[in-house]
Write a protein that holds these residues in place. Structure first.
Motif, PDB file in Angstrom:
ATOM      1  N   ALA A   4     142.790  43.637   7.673  1.00 49.40           N
ATOM      2  CA  ALA A   4     143.639  42.662   7.007  1.00 49.40           C
ATOM      3  C   ALA A   4     143.453  41.303   7.655  1.00 49.40           C
ATOM      4  CB  ALA A   4     145.101  43.093   7.102  1.00 49.40           C
ATOM      5  N   PRO A   5     143.533  40.228   6.890  1.00 49.05           N
ATOM      6  CA  PRO A   5     143.498  38.894   7.492  1.00 49.05           C
ATOM      7  C   PRO A   5     144.636  38.762   8.500  1.00 49.05           C
ATOM      8  CG  PRO A   5     143.304  38.768   5.100  1.00 49.05           C
ATOM      9  CD  PRO A   5     143.666  40.182   5.426  1.00 49.05           C
ATOM     10  N   SER A   6     144.393  38.047   9.564  1.00 47.35           N
ATOM     11  CA  SER A   6     145.424  37.877  10.588  1.00 47.35           C
ATOM     12  C   SER A   6     146.569  37.021  10.065  1.00 47.35           C
ATOM     13  CB  SER A   6     144.823  37.211  11.824  1.00 47.35           C
ATOM     14  OG  SER A   6     144.463  35.869  11.538  1.00 47.35           O
ATOM     15  N   SER A   7     147.693  37.129  10.738  1.00 42.74           N
ATOM     16  CA  SER A   7     148.854  36.309  10.367  1.00 42.74           C
ATOM     17  C   SER A   7     148.510  34.827  10.452  1.00 42.74           C
ATOM     18  CB  SER A   7     150.043  36.631  11.273  1.00 42.74           C
ATOM     19  OG  SER A   7     150.442  37.972  11.118  1.00 42.74           O
ATOM     20  N   ALA A   8     147.724  34.461  11.462  1.00 40.11           N
ATOM     21  CA  ALA A   8     147.344  33.061  11.631  1.00 40.11           C
ATOM     22  C   ALA A   8     146.477  32.575  10.478  1.00 40.11           C
ATOM     23  CB  ALA A   8     146.613  32.878  12.959  1.00 40.11           C
ATOM     24  N   SER A   9     145.528  33.414  10.034  1.00 41.53           N
ATOM     25  CA  SER A   9     144.650  32.996   8.944  1.00 41.53           C
ATOM     26  C   SER A   9     145.407  32.914   7.620  1.00 41.53           C
ATOM     27  CB  SER A   9     143.454  33.941   8.823  1.00 41.53           C
ATOM     28  OG  SER A   9     143.853  35.237   8.430  1.00 41.53           O
ATOM     29  N   VAL A  10     146.364  33.820   7.414  1.00 40.13           N
ATOM     30  CA  VAL A  10     147.186  33.749   6.209  1.00 40.13           C
ATOM     31  C   VAL A  10     148.031  32.484   6.230  1.00 40.13           C
ATOM     32  CG1 VAL A  10     149.093  34.820   4.944  1.00 40.13           C
ATOM     33  CG2 VAL A  10     147.231  36.236   5.817  1.00 40.13           C
ATOM     34  N   PRO A  32     159.226  33.310   2.503  1.00 44.69           N
ATOM     35  CA  PRO A  32     159.064  33.603   3.931  1.00 44.69           C
ATOM     36  C   PRO A  32     157.663  34.086   4.268  1.00 44.69           C
ATOM     37  CG  PRO A  32     161.036  34.667   3.029  1.00 44.69           C
ATOM     38  CD  PRO A  32     160.245  34.163   1.866  1.00 44.69           C
ATOM     39  N   VAL A  33     157.396  34.171   5.553  1.00 41.09           N
ATOM     40  CA  VAL A  33     156.129  34.715   6.051  1.00 41.09           C
ATOM     41  C   VAL A  33     155.974  36.147   5.555  1.00 41.09           C
ATOM     42  CG1 VAL A  33     154.888  35.425   8.134  1.00 41.09           C
ATOM     43  CG2 VAL A  33     156.175  33.254   8.103  1.00 41.09           C
ATOM     44  N   PHE A  34     154.759  36.515   5.164  1.00 37.22           N
ATOM     45  CA  PHE A  34     154.504  37.882   4.720  1.00 37.22           C
ATOM     46  C   PHE A  34     153.258  38.409   5.408  1.00 37.22           C
ATOM     47  CE2 PHE A  34     152.666  34.994   1.501  1.00 37.22           C
ATOM     48  CZ  PHE A  34     151.314  35.306   1.626  1.00 37.22           C
ATOM     49  N   GLU A  35     153.163  39.723   5.481  1.00 41.21           N
ATOM     50  CA  GLU A  35     151.979  40.380   6.017  1.00 41.21           C
ATOM     51  C   GLU A  35     151.081  40.805   4.861  1.00 41.21           C
ATOM     52  OE1 GLU A  35     151.174  40.710   9.192  1.00 41.21           O
ATOM     53  OE2 GLU A  35     153.023  39.680   9.810  1.00 41.21           O
ATOM     54  N   TRP A  36     149.782  40.811   5.110  1.00 41.25           N
ATOM     55  CA  TRP A  36     148.827  41.261   4.092  1.00 41.25           C
ATOM     56  C   TRP A  36     149.032  42.745   3.813  1.00 41.25           C
ATOM     57  CZ3 TRP A  36     145.345  37.961   1.802  1.00 41.25           C
ATOM     58  CH2 TRP A  36     144.388  38.548   0.957  1.00 41.25           C
ATOM     59  N   ARG A  37     149.032  43.133   2.554  1.00 39.88           N
ATOM     60  CA  ARG A  37     149.287  44.519   2.181  1.00 39.88           C
ATOM     61  C   ARG A  37     147.986  45.335   2.174  1.00 39.88           C
ATOM     62  NH1 ARG A  37     152.417  43.982  -3.467  1.00 39.88           N
ATOM     63  NH2 ARG A  37     153.007  41.788  -3.280  1.00 39.88           N
ATOM     64  N   LEU A  38     147.477  45.634   3.350  1.00 40.22           N
ATOM     65  CA  LEU A  38     146.241  46.413   3.414  1.00 40.22           C
ATOM     66  C   LEU A  38     146.543  47.905   3.327  1.00 40.22           C
ATOM     67  CD1 LEU A  38     143.159  45.961   3.784  1.00 40.22           C
ATOM     68  CD2 LEU A  38     143.499  46.545   6.188  1.00 40.22           C
ATOM     69  N   ARG A  39     145.793  48.585   2.461  1.00 38.68           N
ATOM     70  CA  ARG A  39     145.958  50.021   2.261  1.00 38.68           C
ATOM     71  C   ARG A  39     144.629  50.724   2.526  1.00 38.68           C
ATOM     72  NH1 ARG A  39     149.235  50.907  -3.313  1.00 38.68           N
ATOM     73  NH2 ARG A  39     148.303  52.936  -2.940  1.00 38.68           N
ATOM     74  N   PRO A  40     144.666  52.036   2.767  1.00 43.42           N
ATOM     75  CA  PRO A  40     143.410  52.782   2.921  1.00 43.42           C
ATOM     76  C   PRO A  40     142.540  52.617   1.676  1.00 43.42           C
ATOM     77  CG  PRO A  40     145.262  54.119   3.625  1.00 43.42           C
ATOM     78  CD  PRO A  40     145.843  52.899   2.964  1.00 43.42           C
ATOM     79  N   HIS A 117     130.058  51.571   1.462  1.00 41.93           N
ATOM     80  CA  HIS A 117     129.333  50.325   1.693  1.00 41.93           C
ATOM     81  C   HIS A 117     129.619  49.289   0.597  1.00 41.93           C
ATOM     82  CE1 HIS A 117     126.920  53.420   3.872  1.00 41.93           C
ATOM     83  NE2 HIS A 117     127.000  52.515   4.814  1.00 41.93           N
ATOM     84  N   LEU A 118     130.769  49.399  -0.026  1.00 42.55           N
ATOM     85  CA  LEU A 118     131.119  48.463  -1.092  1.00 42.55           C
ATOM     86  C   LEU A 118     131.211  47.037  -0.568  1.00 42.55           C
ATOM     87  CD1 LEU A 118     131.828  48.626  -4.146  1.00 42.55           C
ATOM     88  CD2 LEU A 118     134.236  48.666  -3.489  1.00 42.55           C
ATOM     89  N   GLU A 119     131.533  46.908   0.728  1.00 44.27           N
ATOM     90  CA  GLU A 119     131.672  45.565   1.304  1.00 44.27           C
ATOM     91  C   GLU A 119     130.357  44.801   1.319  1.00 44.27           C
ATOM     92  OE1 GLU A 119     130.292  48.141   4.655  1.00 44.27           O
ATOM     93  OE2 GLU A 119     131.809  48.349   3.074  1.00 44.27           O
ATOM     94  N   ARG A 120     129.241  45.494   1.103  1.00 48.50           N
ATOM     95  CA  ARG A 120     127.949  44.814   1.060  1.00 48.50           C
ATOM     96  C   ARG A 120     127.776  44.000  -0.216  1.00 48.50           C
ATOM     97  NH1 ARG A 120     123.962  49.762   3.075  1.00 48.50           N
ATOM     98  NH2 ARG A 120     124.845  50.003   5.178  1.00 48.50           N
ATOM     99  N   GLU A 149     140.379  46.410   0.674  1.00 52.46           N
ATOM    100  CA  GLU A 149     139.240  45.842   1.400  1.00 52.46           C
ATOM    101  C   GLU A 149     139.575  44.532   2.095  1.00 52.46           C
ATOM    102  OE1 GLU A 149     135.455  45.735  -0.531  1.00 52.46           O
ATOM    103  OE2 GLU A 149     135.296  47.881  -0.103  1.00 52.46           O
ATOM    104  N   GLY A 150     140.765  44.001   1.856  1.00 56.88           N
ATOM    105  CA  GLY A 150     141.171  42.771   2.526  1.00 56.88           C
ATOM    106  C   GLY A 150     140.424  41.537   2.064  1.00 56.88           C
TER     107      GLY A 150
END
Length: 217
Positions: A4-10, A32-40, A117-120, A149-150
């Motif tokens: 997930a992208p970091s809190s700072a980058s978001v 408000p500040v939110f966290e990225w919703r990364l899932r498997p 390898h979808l990230e490719r 995949e973030g």
């Protein structure tokens, strides 16, 4: 493994979006500040997204629990293909979703898509690969890339909640169409997924009564 992208980058992306677009600055100021919703991700992640569509959060959790238990804890293409549609339906799936589970599994086992390898692939290529699978629409593909995949520059323009939040942001009388939503989001590159998270956060806050809309919306 997706990160997930970091809190700072978001936070930095939110500031950039607010500076680039006064309409988004309004949402940014209220949300408000939110966290990225990364899932498997992978096969399991995409199958779960299909299973959870068009049902309540509680129903989705219950059905998914039954699916995992029915597959003996192994949500893999091989495990799903080893059960016929009628067996999958006993886990709480509709016939259509059970068939889509098979379609996604075959796409992986037959080499039509490689979840490992979808990230490719770039965003456009990944979306094209996903929507080529029967049962996977563009919204599902885009949200999979965001949540599993973030990826930070995809935007599900067909999402009704996003369209309504965009209407509020622009103080428009009508929601944008899917085509208009994609066009409107171009100014938010390369942070369109952060913009989507921001608009969802704003929309949810308004619907819960935690955020008040400005006059004129």
């Amino acid at each position: 493994m997706a990160l997930a992208p970091s809190s700072a980058s978001v936070a930095a992306a939110r500031e950039a979006l607010a500076a680039a677009d006064p309409a988004l600055a309004r949402a940014h100021a209220s949300t408000p500040v939110f966290e990225w919703r990364l899932r498997p991700g992978g096969y399991e992640g995409l199958f779960r997204m299909i299973v959870e569509q068009q049902v309540s959060v509680a129903a989705a959790a219950s059905i998914w629990k039954r699916v995992v238990e029915g597959l003996d804890g192994q949500v893999t293409p091989e495990a799903v293909l080893a059960r016929d549609v009628e067996t999958l339906r006993t886990f709480g799936l509709s016939g259509q979703k059970a068939r889509y589970g098979h379609e996604i599994a075959r796409a992986q086992t037959e080499g039509h898509i490689d979840f490992d390898h979808l990230e490719r692939l770039n965003d456009a290529e990944a979306i094209a690969a996903l929507v080529s699978i029967k049962g996977v629409g563009r919204w599902t593909a885009e949200t999979f890339l965001m949540f599993c995949e973030g990826r930070q520059d995809v935007f599900p323009g067909g999402d009704v909640a996003l369209q309504e939040a965009m209407r509020w942001a622009d103080r428009a009388e009508a929601r944008p169409s899917e085509k208009q939503a994609y066009a409107r989001a171009e100014i938010w590159r390369p942070h369109r997924a952060v913009a989507a998270h921001l608009l969802w956060g704003w929309y949810g806050g308004v619907r819960r009564g935690d955020i008040a809309l400005d006059e004129g919306v």
